[in-house]
Each structure stands twice: as structure tokens, then as C-alpha cells.
Scaffold this active site. Structure first.
Site, short mmCIF file in Angstrom:
data_model
loop_
_atom_site.label_atom_id
_atom_site.label_comp_id
_atom_site.label_asym_id
_atom_site.label_seq_id
_atom_site.Cartn_x
_atom_site.Cartn_y
_atom_site.Cartn_z
N ASP A 80 -8.02 6.09 -2.66
CA ASP A 80 -7.77 6.35 -1.24
C ASP A 80 -7.00 7.65 -1.04
OD1 ASP A 80 -5.52 5.05 -2.46
OD2 ASP A 80 -4.67 4.75 -0.47
N GLU A 142 -3.19 2.88 -2.49
CA GLU A 142 -1.94 3.42 -3.04
C GLU A 142 -1.12 4.07 -1.94
OE1 GLU A 142 0.85 6.24 -5.05
OE2 GLU A 142 -0.67 6.63 -3.53
#
Length: 375
Positions: A80, A142
Site C-alpha cells: 500500500d 502498513e
């Protein structure tokens, strides 16, 4: 033997795939196809169900070469990115830097790590270099407080130690320690009254919260500990004494005992201010991830240092002030350090990465894998 142009093109391909944190479905499918093209099995856990994010964490295993019985190691990067990360248009400028067009982030955090993994794996396959078993663990979320790693299925992780490819700084840097973090929520309750007619009958939650903040130790507490108020909410009409306020804060420390003392100091500041004014204060602290610390002579650090020297650079260790998925893996009992991969100005539209550093990161991944096989 890292192919520079191929690596740059793959990096650009990855950053063009929209993957803002929470919306990882598209990049997950791309990564599964890319790792699968090497003939490797890609496993998934159930992180999407636990986190509400767009995909699961991915676990890819490269079996050991025949006759190699070294330790199983792992590399991890997250799929991400932060926002604004839609419609990224990467380019390689004349000064050797990879950048976006300036309207979005670049996404080198952490697609530089992903591209380096894929290129190192491709070169290992092409050259037939001998290697031990290697796992590649790709996480979601994350950038949303390590959400994917926190929901990770520990039973799928077989490695003895490993490396996160997710730190800024020059190649050769090894983050051997990082603080744990607690998120803190403080609710202050006062009493409403008309601000012009009878303000003396009210208790301003804003005033109480302000007094509480003034009494808190904040900022740099010591070389291992920090604390910060990130948001202050409360109030509405100016003719009403505010009866509720909310503080959102955090505390970090490399030492769990110090972290608990900092939380308690913030609690006492809030409660003492509330008691002085006849208000109430409630503090809730949630520990997001643990701290970690490795000595320079630990195996996980030494293996990285040897590989860094092998690619012609000097290793250097440093303490990180931020958290990463490495914190979670250490909390699982798997020694993990975070390697610097050269990206700059991350989380901004000025983000950039030297193409040479992208190449060096791939070289470093390959070197670590080869040296682990000989240990």
C-alpha cells in the site's frame, strides 16, 4: 547482473497501479501474477477480513537449492501507499532521480522494495545461483498503523530472521532498533452553560484540556521516548461553555517501562487538571506495536553487514524513530531489521528515489540471499 532498465521499468509499472492504503486489491493481483510467473506458490492469510483492507497479506516461498541447508530468511515490503497515490505518472529525470509529475506521491515507499525483490529473484533464477529457502512477505495496510502486519497469520512465517525493505536513508543503513508506540485518547467532560448569561455555572472542557496539555511532558522526553498531541477537538457555538473535548495523542519509546511511565504522566496531567476544575477526564491507551533492538553483532545484523560490504558499500547501524512492519515481526519472535533503501521526501508530492539506489537495493537483496546460503 541486476538489469537496470528492466528494474526501472518494473518499478514504474508497479507505481502506476493505484494502491492507496485500504485499496490494495489491484496491486495484490499484479504481485500474485508476478511471483507466480516464477513458478512459486503464493499463499494468502485472512488479513482483509480482519482489517477491512482491500487484500490479504501475501506469502511467497522460494525453495532452497538442492543441497543447501542454510537458514530460512525473509524479506518484507508493503503493497500500500499513502495518499495522494492515484494516477501516479513516474518519470526518470536527467539527474538520475525517479519522481512523479508532482501531483501525487511517487510510491517508492514501498514499491522500491517490491521491485528490488522481484529483480533479485529474477536474477537468481537466470543465473542459477545457489540459495537457501527465502520467504517474501508482502503486507497490506502498513500505512494504516501496520494494520496488515498486526493481522498477519504467524503460522505462515517460517523464517529464522529477516529484513524489511522500508527505511529512508542511504543504502547501507541498518535500523537496528525502533520504538514501540501507543495511541492515546483523552476525553474531557465539563459542564455546559450560557457563555454570556451564567458562564460561572459552566466548566469549560476546552480550558481543562488546555491545562492538561500544559502539564504534560511532550516532544522529546529522552533519547528513547517521545510524545505528541496530534488533535484537539471540542466546542461549537461561542455562546456556549464547551462541555466536552477530545485529545488524540501518541507516545513512543524504545523502552516499554518508559512508555508506560509516559502514558501514566499524561494520565495524571489530565486527571489533575480535571479535578482542579471539577471536570472529569478519561484516558485510554492502545499499544499498536512493540519496540525492538538488536546489537551490531547479532546474526541478523551481521548477515546484512556482510552483504552491504559485498556490494561495495559500508554498513552503518542506526536507531529509527518510527515504526514499521519490522516491529511486528520482532514481536512475533523473528529477528528483523529495517534496511535503508534510499527513498527521499516520502509521504509528499516531492518524493524521489535515485535510480542507482533502486539498483543497489536489488543488489543488496541478492547478496543477502547468497550469503545466507553459505552461513
Amino acid at each position: 547482473m541486476i538489469q537496470r532498465e528492466r528494474l526501472i521499468e518494473e518499478f514504474m509499472e508497479l507505481v502506476r497501479v493505484d494502491s492507496e492504503t485500504g485499496d490494495e486489491a489491484a496491486i495484490s493481483e499484479v504481485l500474485k501474477a508476478k511471483f507466480g510467473a516464477f513458478g512459486l506458490t503464493v499463499e494468502e492469510d485472512e488479513a482483509a477480513q480482519a482489517t477491512g483492507h482491500g487484500a490479504n497479506n501475501l506469502f511467497v516461498t522460494l525453495p532452497a537449492s538442492e543441497g543447501v541447508f542454510g537458514p530460512t530468511i525473509f524479506f518484507t515490503s508493503h503493497m500500500d501507499t499513502v495518499r495522494p497515490g492515484k494516477g501516479i505518472q513516474p518519470r526518470l529525470d536527467g539527474d538520475g532521480y525517479l519522481r512523479s509529475d508532482g501531483t501525487t506521491i511517487l510510491g517508492s515507499d514501498d514499491k522500491a522494495g517490491l521491485a528490488a525483490m522481484l529483480e533479485a529473484l529474477r536474477v537468481l533464477k537466470e543465473t542459477g545461483a545457489r540459495h537457501g529457502e527465502v520467504q517474501f512477505v508482502i503486507t497490506v495496510g502498513e500505512e494504516s498503523g501496520l494494520a496488515g502486519a498486526r493481522a498477519l497469520d504467524r503460522s505462515k512465517l517460517r523464517a529464522e530472521f529477516g529484513y524489511a525493505l522500508d527505511s529512508n536513508g542511504e543504502i547501507g543503513g541498518i535500523a537496528t532498533s525502533a520504538p514501540g508506540q501507543a495511541k492515546i485518547r483523552i476525553e474531557v467532560t465539563g459542564r455546559s452553560a450560557h457563555a454570556g448569561v451564567n458562564p460561572e455555572d459552566g466548566i469549560s472542557a476546552i480550558q481543562v484540556a488546555s491545562k492538561a496539555i500544559a502539564r504534560m511532558p511532550l516532544g522529546r522526553i529522552d533519547h528513547e521516548t517521545t510524545a505528541n498531541i496530534g488533535r484537539f477537538e471540542g466546542g461549537g457555538a461561542t455562546n456556549v461553555v464547551c462541555d466536552s473535548a477530545l485529545l488524540l495523542a501518541e507516545a513512543r519509546s524504545a523502552d516499554r517501562a518508559k512508555l508506560e511511565r509516559q502514558i501514566e504522566a499524561m494520565r495524571q496531567a489530565a486527571e489533575s487538571a480535571a479535578a482542579e476544575f471539577g471536570a472529569a477526564a478519561k484516558l485510554e491507551a492502545t499499544h499498536l506495536y512493540p519496540s525492538y533492538k538488536h546489537s551490531d553483532d547479532s546474526p541478523v545484523v551481521q548477515a546484512a553487514a556482510e552483504a552491504i560490504r559485498a556490494i561495495g558499500l559500508q554498513p552503518r547501524t542506526f536507531p529509527s524513530g518510527g515504526g514499521s512492519d519490522a516491529n511486528i515481526f520482532n514481536g512475533f519472535g523473528v529477528p528483523t531489521v529495517n534496511l535503508a533503501i534510499g527513498y527521499e521526501h516520502i509521504h509528499t508530492t516531492k518524493e524521489q528515489l535515485k535510480a542507482d539506489d533502486l539498483v543497489r537495493t536489488a543488489e543488496l537483496v541478492k547478496a543477502i540471499i547468497e550469503r545466507a546460503a553459505s552461513r
